[in-house]
Design a protein around this motif. Structure first.
Motif, PDB file in Angstrom:
ATOM      1  N   SER A 143       0.830  -1.203   0.000  1.00  0.00           N
ATOM      2  CA  SER A 143       0.000   0.000   0.000  1.00  0.00           C
ATOM      3  C   SER A 143       0.864   1.252   0.000  1.00  0.00           C
ATOM      4  N   ALA A 192       1.008   3.341   2.234  1.00  0.00           N
ATOM      5  CA  ALA A 192       1.566   3.494   3.579  1.00  0.00           C
ATOM      6  C   ALA A 192       2.625   2.443   3.897  1.00  0.00           C
ATOM      7  N   VAL A 196       2.146  -0.966   3.841  1.00  0.00           N
ATOM      8  CA  VAL A 196       1.599  -2.203   4.399  1.00  0.00           C
ATOM      9  C   VAL A 196       1.666  -3.300   3.347  1.00  0.00           C
ATOM     10  N   ASN A 253       0.403  -6.457   1.735  1.00  0.00           N
ATOM     11  CA  ASN A 253      -0.848  -7.193   1.627  1.00  0.00           C
ATOM     12  C   ASN A 253      -0.606  -8.516   0.914  1.00  0.00           C
ATOM     13  N   ASP A 296      -8.029  -4.502  -1.765  1.00  0.00           N
ATOM     14  CA  ASP A 296      -6.687  -3.987  -1.480  1.00  0.00           C
ATOM     15  C   ASP A 296      -5.689  -4.352  -2.577  1.00  0.00           C
ATOM     16  N   ASP A 299      -5.200  -1.193   6.671  1.00  0.00           N
ATOM     17  CA  ASP A 299      -3.900  -0.882   7.257  1.00  0.00           C
ATOM     18  C   ASP A 299      -3.294  -2.037   8.045  1.00  0.00           C
ATOM     19  N   GLU A 300      -3.857  -3.257   7.911  1.00  0.00           N
ATOM     20  CA  GLU A 300      -3.293  -4.429   8.581  1.00  0.00           C
ATOM     21  C   GLU A 300      -2.764  -5.411   7.543  1.00  0.00           C
ATOM     22  N   SER A 301      -1.656  -6.071   7.877  1.00  0.00           N
ATOM     23  CA  SER A 301      -0.978  -6.965   6.944  1.00  0.00           C
ATOM     24  C   SER A 301      -1.330  -8.431   7.197  1.00  0.00           C
TER      25      SER A 301
END
Length: 203
Positions: free
Chosen positions: A34, A36, A38, A40, A70, A104-106
């Motif tokens: 991402s 940011a 992150v 994925n 995502d 925002d979580e992997s």
């Protein structure tokens, strides 16, 4: 023999026919990154070869209510992704990455998979894969849908690097019995490679 008009039934009913009849399907386990940073990871079984010259593959990422997932959003942003072949040794962890996580979580962190630096693209690959392909985004074709909203992102990736476990490779070929790839069926079902046979093409 039944004759069914797909326009006369729901998306879910069409999905059941497609995933139950078009089998087995190879699974692309795709890593993207991402904006940011992150990492994925997600599996997709709408996946296949597009071309060998240059080497290109396709991964179709279905949308939810017209919203990009995502994987498609990240691939479109960075123009890069890595595709891993799912096999018997990693399929359980791959399945865990199917959980719905916030953007925002992997999934990689959630499942304890091991990121490894790629050679050409900036998106990391995963060490647990015996065959992976670094890809640059050749094209994202937005397809289907209603009322101006697409229902799928068809990602065309041009392969810029192959990574292959030496144990499954010999003289330019992959040993299918060593790779032990698994395929997707319908529902929660998967399949291992079964009996293999050969047929010569007519001349």
């Amino acid at each position: 023999m039944l004759s069914i008009n797909p326009e006369n039934q729901s998306e879910r009913d069409n999905y059941k026919l497609l995933t139950g009849g078009i089998i087995p399907r190879p699974i692309a386990f795709v890593t993207t990154e991402s904006e940011a940073g992150v990492l994925n990871a997600a599996p997709f079984s709408y996946f296949n070869i597009v071309s060998a010259d240059p080497p290109m593959i396709s991964v179709s990422v279905q949308r939810k209510a017209g919203e990009q997932k995502d994987t498609a959003r990240n691939a479109e942003f960075k123009k890069e992704f890595v595709v891993h072949i799912v096999d018997e040794s990693n399929v359980e962890k791959v399945n865990q990455t199917s959980a719905n996580l916030p953007f925002d979580e992997s999934e990689v962190e959630l499942t304890g998979l091991t990121p490894v630096e790629s050679e050409v693209v900036s998106v990391p690959g995963l060490a647990e894969s015996r065959f992976r392909m670094e890809c640059v985004l050749e094209q994202n074709i937005q397809l289907g849908g209603h009322e101006g909203k697409s229902s799928a992102d068809l990602l065309i990736g041009r392969i810029v690097r192959f990574h292959i476990d030496e144990a499954i490779y010999e003289k330019g070929r992959i040993h299918a019995d060593e790779l032990k790839a698994v395929s997707r069926l319908a529902g929660s079902n998967y399949a291992k490679l079964g009996e293999m046979f050969s047929l010569e093409r007519p001349k």
